[in-house]
Design an enzyme around this catalytic site. Structure first.
Site, mmCIF file in Angstrom:
data_model
loop_
_atom_site.group_PDB
_atom_site.id
_atom_site.type_symbol
_atom_site.label_atom_id
_atom_site.label_comp_id
_atom_site.label_asym_id
_atom_site.label_seq_id
_atom_site.Cartn_x
_atom_site.Cartn_y
_atom_site.Cartn_z
ATOM 1 N N CYS A 1 -0.642 -1.457 0.652
ATOM 2 C CA CYS A 1 -0.163 -0.183 0.924
ATOM 3 C C CYS A 1 -1.031 0.898 0.847
ATOM 4 O O CYS A 1 -0.857 2.035 1.442
ATOM 5 C CB CYS A 1 0.948 0.067 -0.274
ATOM 6 S SG CYS A 1 0.415 0.339 -1.811
ATOM 7 N N GLU B 1 1.902 0.400 5.623
ATOM 8 C CA GLU B 1 1.558 -1.010 4.984
ATOM 9 C C GLU B 1 0.586 -1.717 5.988
ATOM 10 O O GLU B 1 0.958 -1.666 7.364
ATOM 11 C CB GLU B 1 2.674 -2.008 4.835
ATOM 12 C CG GLU B 1 2.769 -2.811 3.454
ATOM 13 C CD GLU B 1 3.075 -2.211 2.172
ATOM 14 O OE1 GLU B 1 3.115 -2.884 1.240
ATOM 15 O OE2 GLU B 1 3.448 -0.963 2.169
#
Length: 620
Positions: free
Chosen positions: A550, A593
């Site tokens: 992330c 992401e």
């Protein structure tokens, strides 16, 4: 594994701000001292204006009381260099602040033991020709109190007149709805195609930087890297087209709202902080006009705000440590279930008063005005006097409703408890996990190691394709959820272990006997601990690794260490990246992401393997 932009959690001041550190006194290199005299000296420094340092006297967790200053650092080193250096010596800091163009840094720790260990180990070490020195450092001043003091001094200097208001057309002149949108969803007015382009360019930059880092830490890969960079725009591997989120608004299934004074003057307001604590602001704005919060969550916030305004208890003040209401966490599901978790500081209230408040809350949301709020699971958390930075350490008291909520993902059912991790954008998470399953190249003989597994979503979604799934997660609640989730979905080939990945993973990996092992890691923003990377490198029967990040920039050290040349310390053949993709889980923000597939280099078929001792600047 990020939750994207959310309201600041109810932690200490040290967690709630990111302000610049101030240089401590003394230009001379200090001698190592962690005795009472040194501590007294630090407190004397802080006592120059006690009101600005009041928070360190409170019985609350703040790593500022475990802060040291490392001096005489080599010139031109960066944050990652210092982080690698400390990790190499098994030092685990809570926070690092490296002053730009300076030769000193401030480092904080979670407890006295870790701080003292670091002081003893680092003091006197030689690094790039420099002998390091360590001393206790004074804490930074409370930014709100410091700002208030500056304003008072300005008033005194102008004969009691308040400083003039700003008229430069800045955010203060914008409507509150625009200000809060800029704060929590900074791309709200950028066309979605442009948002995706920007995020894809961020990932391109990461892969180009990784190519450079790999070239300097594994000379044997240079011929391969040269070919890759020529084919893929200076990147180390091909980057597939970014996967957009199925929904761009109202996508968040979890939000953390602060409870504070409203920026509009209303008391006891639940919403997002308008500015940063370091800017001297605690005011919040409700989420009614924010585009990323669901209608269900907004309804819960509205009803809960109505309730707390009927109570005699004030909002908690992070500058005085007085007051009670601190935060409201709201989780929602596609099936319209909603969990509300209220954080409350009891201060010196008697137990009977707290119990009466919980009863009042129960009545309000089951039979009173809040019965139509949609809340199916209502929790109460006593913030109290926290000794840990981890919100998971706080017990949750069920006030009413079910103990958990359930979400549907990829045709599977998942139980979610208050502290458990679950991706905040369910629809986009389905795209992400589908890609993970495709890239992992699994079959019925495969064993999947799901590291930082949360409630088990990734491993469980792959379980029917493989022989076995082994999940590792440090949050005990999440592990219990994962075990239940395996049962809910009729799976008998999944097991889950509770503990820090760096403690559990090496033993689990060594115990696995399988012709085909694939590791899938989805760590927090900072990435995996170096001990996990070492274990992965040593386990040469692990041929494939899918890394879900992330924050790819923060995980860069992990990527480099997985690919660097073998050495006496970093044993095992390296990996190399072969495929990458971005998935947009956080529309309207710059967060994205990144999925990276890495495969083990087969030295039997690759002659360019270099010497086992070739390792330039290993961080492990």
């Amino acid at each position: 594994m990020a939750d994207g932009p959310v309201a600041d959690p109810p932690l200490s001041k040290e967690e709630e701000e990111e302000e610049e550190e101030e240089e401590t006194t003394s230009d001379e290199l200090p001698q190592l001292s962690i005795n009472d005299d040194a501590k007294a000296e630090r407190e004397t420094e802080a006592a120059s204006d006690p009101s600005l340092y009041r928070y360190i006297k409170e019985d609350l967790f703040t790593s500022e009381i475990y802060k040291v200053e490392i001096r005489n650092l080599p010139k031109f080193i960066g944050f990652n260099d210092l982080k690698k250096f400390l990790a190499k010596h098994a030092i685990n800091p809570h926070k690092i602040k490296l002053l730009s163009k300076q030769t000193f840094a401030f480092v904080t720790f979670k407890n006295e033991e870790e701080r003292d260990k670091a002081m003893k180990m680092v003091h006197g070490l030689q690094w790039k020709g420099q002998v390091l020195s360590v001393r206790l450092a004074k804490p930074k001043a409370d930014p709100i109190l410091r700002k208030r003091k500056q304003e008072e001094e300005e008033e005194e200097a102008t004969g009691g007149q308040p400083p003039p208001k700003r008229t430069d057309g800045d955010d203060e002149e914008e409507p509150l709805s625009v200000q809060i949108a800029n704060a929590v969803t900074p791309l709200w007015n950028v066309p979605y195609e442009e948002q995706l382009r920007r995020k894809e360019q961020e990932v391109v930059g990461v892969l180009q930087r990784l190519a450079k880092e790999m070239g300097s830490t594994n000379k044997a890969m240079l011929p391969w890297l040269f070919a890759q960079k020529g084919k893929y725009n200076k990147m180390c591997c091909p980057l597939e087209d970014i996967r957009p989120s199925p929904t761009q608004t109202a996508y968040r299934n979890k939000c953390e709202f602060l409870i504070s004074a409203g920026a509009d003057g209303e008391d006891k307001t639940i919403g997002f902080r308008l500015g940063k604590y370091k800017g001297g602001s605690c005011a919040v704005v409700g989420p009614a006009e924010t585009c990323h919060v669901s209608a269900e969550a907004k309804r819960v916030v509205s009803e809960f705000q109505t309730f707390i305004r009927t109570t005699p208890y004030s909002v908690y003040s992070p500058e005085t440590y007085e007051g009670h209401w601190k935060q409201l966490t709201v989780r929602t599901t596609r099936s319209k279930q909603a969990m509300a978790v209220a954080f409350f500081h009891p201060q010196k209230l008697e137990e009977e008063e707290v119990e009466a408040l919980k009863d009042s809350m129960r009545r309000h949301f089951t039979a009173g005005e809040g019965k139509d709020s949609g809340i199916t699971s209502l929790y109460f958390v006593r913030e109290g006097q926290r000794k840990s930075p981890n919100v998971e350490d706080l017990p949750c008291e069920l006030v009413s409703g079910e103990s958990c909520i359930h979400e549907e993902l990829l045709g599977l059912t998942f139980r979610i408890s208050p502290h458990s991790f679950f991706q905040v954008n369910t629809g986009a998470a389905e795209l992400l996990y589908s890609a993970v399953g495709e890239w992992a190249q699994l079959d019925q003989d495969s064993t999947v190691l799901d590291v930082c597994c949360g409630t088990g979503t990734i491993g469980i979604s792959l379980a029917k394709r493989v022989k076995k799934v082994i999940g590792i997660e440090m949050c005990r609640e999440a592990v219990e959820d994962a075990k239940v989730n395996a049962q809910l979905n009729g799976l008998s080939n999944a097991e889950f272990h509770c503990g820090k990945a760096e403690d559990v993973f090496p033993n689990v990996l060594n115990a696995v006997v399988s012709p085909s092992i694939t590791a899938i890691v989805d760590p927090p923003r900072a990435g995996l601990h170096s001990r996990v990377i070492l274990a992965i490198r040593r386990a040469e029967h692990l041929k494939r690794l899918v890394y879900v990040s992330c924050n790819a920039k923060a995980a860069m050290n992990n990527f480099v260490d997985l690919c660097r040349a073998p050495s006496n310390r970093v044993r095992g053949a390296p990996f190399r990246p072969v495929r990458a993709m971005a998935v947009d889980l956080f529309p309207q923000t710059m967060h994205v992401e990144m999925l990276l597939l890495l495969e083990r280099v087969d030295y039997r078929s690759h002659q360019a393997n270099g010497s086992a001792g070739e390792d330039t600047g290993s961080s492990l």
